[in-house]
Design an enzyme around this catalytic site. Structure first.
Site, PDB file in Angstrom:
ATOM      1  N   ASN A   1       0.842  -1.218   0.000  1.00 37.20           N
ATOM      2  CA  ASN A   1       0.000   0.000   0.000  1.00 37.20           C
ATOM      3  C   ASN A   1       0.868   1.256   0.000  1.00 37.20           C
ATOM      4  O   ASN A   1       0.532   2.247  -0.653  1.00 37.20           O
ATOM      5  CB  ASN A   1      -0.931   0.008   1.216  1.00 37.20           C
ATOM      6  CG  ASN A   1      -2.194  -0.793   0.960  1.00 37.20           C
ATOM      7  OD1 ASN A   1      -3.060  -0.384   0.195  1.00 37.20           O
ATOM      8  ND2 ASN A   1      -2.280  -1.968   1.572  1.00 37.20           N
TER       9      ASN A   1
ATOM     10  N   GLU B   1      -7.363  -2.327  -2.510  1.00 37.39           N
ATOM     11  CA  GLU B   1      -6.754  -1.392  -1.552  1.00 37.39           C
ATOM     12  C   GLU B   1      -5.823  -0.415  -2.270  1.00 37.39           C
ATOM     13  O   GLU B   1      -5.766   0.766  -1.937  1.00 37.39           O
ATOM     14  CB  GLU B   1      -5.944  -2.144  -0.496  1.00 37.39           C
ATOM     15  CG  GLU B   1      -6.792  -2.926   0.490  1.00 37.39           C
ATOM     16  CD  GLU B   1      -5.950  -3.583   1.565  1.00 37.39           C
ATOM     17  OE1 GLU B   1      -5.005  -2.952   2.064  1.00 37.39           O
ATOM     18  OE2 GLU B   1      -6.233  -4.747   1.909  1.00 37.39           O
TER      19      GLU B   1
ATOM     20  N   HIS C   1      -8.042  -0.756   6.302  1.00 40.94           N
ATOM     21  CA  HIS C   1      -8.333  -2.055   6.919  1.00 40.94           C
ATOM     22  C   HIS C   1      -8.933  -2.972   5.852  1.00 40.94           C
ATOM     23  O   HIS C   1      -9.804  -2.542   5.092  1.00 40.94           O
ATOM     24  CB  HIS C   1      -9.306  -1.863   8.088  1.00 40.94           C
ATOM     25  CG  HIS C   1      -9.584  -3.138   8.815  1.00 40.94           C
ATOM     26  ND1 HIS C   1      -8.705  -3.663   9.742  1.00 40.94           N
ATOM     27  CD2 HIS C   1     -10.606  -4.020   8.718  1.00 40.94           C
ATOM     28  CE1 HIS C   1      -9.194  -4.813  10.201  1.00 40.94           C
ATOM     29  NE2 HIS C   1     -10.345  -5.050   9.592  1.00 40.94           N
TER      30      HIS C   1
END
Ligand code: GRF
Length: 209
Positions: free
Chosen positions: A13, A177, A107
């Site tokens: 990420n 994500e 999350h």
């Protein structure tokens, strides 16, 4: 927006955030990477991209010393916002306070489902499968004093497919994500996000003055 990214693990990420800033998708400068783990992939990526690194583990030092060092590092790099990206240490209340509504986390589930203490990594995806959920996804939310309890900014979903394992589901969630996090951060960079009575309000770009 001058970002510090806190990460404990591989940092995919973190990489997506770096790529988004380099690709003009996210108007931010990644000023600093903080990790509690000296050997983390995230710190490795930071070095590769010539981003300043700080190895700081709250478990290594008394809290006051940790906070003094962390705050002075954040000031040195003029950090305005913090993005947690797979960061596996509890954020001290003093940091939450100072960065209130300027610190976010990603999350790997559709919160409030499957969040809370101990819910990280494969455990989240196994819980989704065990619950028989039809879909899962990811949530970008503000960080407050709890675990995964701050107001949500953006979510995206994926279907849970027959035969999914925690690993296959994790991989599919991770893919979304990498798009979701830079998109949510861009809303912050644009000052489009406010919090009122514990709820997030997002102003559309076209209504901005
Ligand atoms: C991601 O699934 C994120 O949602 C969670 O930790 C994981 C980090 O993965 N908070 P990576 O280190 O960014 O690859």
């Amino acid at each position: 927006m001058r970002l510090a990214v806190f990460a404990s693990g591989g940092g995919s990420n973190f990489q997506a955030i770096i790529d988004a800033t380099n690709g003009g998708v996210l108007d931010a400068k990644v000023s600093l990477c903080v990790s509690n783990k000296a050997s983390s992939g995230a710190l490795e990526r930071a070095r590769r991209h010539e981003i300043a690194c700080a190895h700081l583990d709250p478990r290594d030092t008394p809290e006051d010393d940790y906070l003094t060092e962390l705050f002075s590092t954040l000031e040195r790099y003029e950090v305005t916002h913090i993005a947690l990206a797979g960061y596996l240490r509890k954020i001290p209340v003093a940091v939450v306070d100072r960065f209130r509504w300027r610190m976010v986390n990603i999350h790997p589930s559709v919160l409030p489902a499957h969040g809370g203490p101990g819910m990280y990594g494969k455990r989240v995806h196994q819980a989704v499968i065990d619950a028989g959920d039809l879909f899962s996804g990811a949530t970008v939310h503000f960080v407050d004093e709890g675990y995964d309890t701050g107001p949500s900014i953006m979510q995206d979903t994926v279907l849970v497919l027959p035969g999914d394992t925690a690993e296959s589901l994790a991989a599919r969630v991770l893919e979304i994500e990498h798009r979701l996090y830079p998109t949510a951060l861009q809303l912050l960079a644009n000052n489009q996000v406010t919090v009122s009575n514990g709820r997030v309000l997002i102003r559309h770009a076209f209504t901005q003055q």
